[in-house]
Write an enzyme that holds these catalytic residues in place. Structure first.
Site, mmCIF file in Angstrom:
data_model
loop_
_atom_site.group_PDB
_atom_site.id
_atom_site.type_symbol
_atom_site.label_atom_id
_atom_site.label_comp_id
_atom_site.label_asym_id
_atom_site.label_seq_id
_atom_site.Cartn_x
_atom_site.Cartn_y
_atom_site.Cartn_z
ATOM 1 N N TYR A 159 -32.705 29.252 19.932
ATOM 2 C CA TYR A 159 -31.829 29.245 21.091
ATOM 3 C C TYR A 159 -31.413 27.795 21.318
ATOM 4 C CZ TYR A 159 -30.250 29.900 25.930
ATOM 5 O OH TYR A 159 -29.505 29.918 27.081
ATOM 6 N N ASP A 199 -28.661 32.284 19.055
ATOM 7 C CA ASP A 199 -27.564 31.838 19.892
ATOM 8 C C ASP A 199 -27.396 30.345 19.637
ATOM 9 O OD1 ASP A 199 -25.836 31.053 21.872
ATOM 10 O OD2 ASP A 199 -26.934 31.964 23.523
#
Length: 307
Positions: A159, A199
């Site tokens: 992330y 992400d």
């Protein structure tokens, strides 16, 4: 591992144009899931059918995702490995028993700050080893990286830090995080090929978001320095699997703001990726997005490989 320590961002992370109002954040009903076809006959260029399915999803709060039908989705997807980002809870708050009942084992990493960041990996077959973080204290306190070592490859879920409102963290993200994380991946790649998912908090090309002109160098995720960071990673020996297979495919997004019915209008961003080491290209079968799967402001993205 060094003791994890927060890097000093007092505010929550901000995705592009994300609103506090959870408009359109409904979950996935069993009926909707049953209507979706998760099967595939994809194969490599040489005709070898896939045998490993990897899924990655920013769940924007894992406990909330589970309440919106997340377990049903995990069961129906039947991925070999499912990686999640932005769990927003401590590892102790994860309902691991529910996952075990579904036939999966899980490993989660939370940051030092409660309700912030966090990643997890849910798998069927046990990895050889699981490593938390990238062994750099200023980064690892935020709970952003898990690496699972398998026999023939490493799987890394990440992330990536958001540059924040007003681009307050863009120097940290592009001059520190991107540089150190790239070196971490390069060192792994010297040992075994790498599958990276997560992400990445950047839309790499103009085709990767609906409104590039109005967002360029103004909105987190579409600044030149963020985009250049991903370009540099690709130049170091990695492939963007989706763009490799679908170089001109438009309106293919994995994130939509909760504002203005963005998802219904498909005003989105491609922020979620699967990257692979160059030498895995001949093992690539497909790279895709589950845009009809809800429960978050992101949708799952997937990778099919013949490994």
């Amino acid at each position: 591992m060094p003791k994890r320590k927060a890097t000093g961002d007092a505010g929550a992370e901000v995705s592009p144009a994300k609103s506090k109002k959870a408009e359109g954040s409904e979950g996935q009903s069993d009926a909707c899931l049953d209507a979706l076809d998760f099967s595939s006959d994809a194969s490599t260029k040489s005709g070898v059918k896939w045998n490993k399915k990897f899924i990655s999803m920013n769940v924007n709060g894992f406990r909330a995702f589970l309440k919106k039908g997340g377990i049903d989705y995990i069961k129906k997807e039947e991925a070999d490995v499912l990686c999640i980002q932005e769990t927003k809870c401590t590892s102790k708050e994860i309902p691991v028993d529910e996952l075990k009942e579904a036939g999966f084992t899980a490993h989660f990493l939370s940051g030092d700050k409660s309700g912030y960041s966090g990643v997890g990996i849910i798998y069927k077959d046990d990895p050889i080893a699981i490593t938390e973080g990238i062994n750099i204290e200023k980064h690892d306190g935020e709970g952003r990286v898990i690496t699972a070592e398998f026999e023939n490859y490493y799987l890394v879920t990440v992330y990536v830090p958001n540059s924040g409102r007003g681009l307050a963290r863009i120097d940290y993200r592009t001059k520190e995080w991107d540089v150190d994380f790239r070196e971490y991946l390069k060192e792994l790649d010297k040992k075994k090929p790498v599958v990276l998912c997560g992400d990445l908090n950047v839309a790499h090309q103009e085709i990767d978001l609906k409104n590039p002109k109005s967002n360029k160098n103004k909105t987190p995720g579409f600044c030149d320095s963020e985009r250049e960071g991903l370009t540099q990673l690709l130049d170091e020996g990695f492939l963007d699997t989706f763009r490799l297979l679908y170089p001109k495919k438009e309106h293919a997004y994995s994130f939509w703001s909760y504002m203005g019915n963005a998802r219904e209008k498909n005003v989105g961003w491609r922020l979620d990726y699967f990257l692979i080491s160059n030498r895995l290209e001949d093992k690539l079968c497909d790279s895709f997005m589950r845009t009809d799967v809800k429960g978050s402001d992101h949708c799952p993205v997937g990778l099919l490989m013949a490994l």
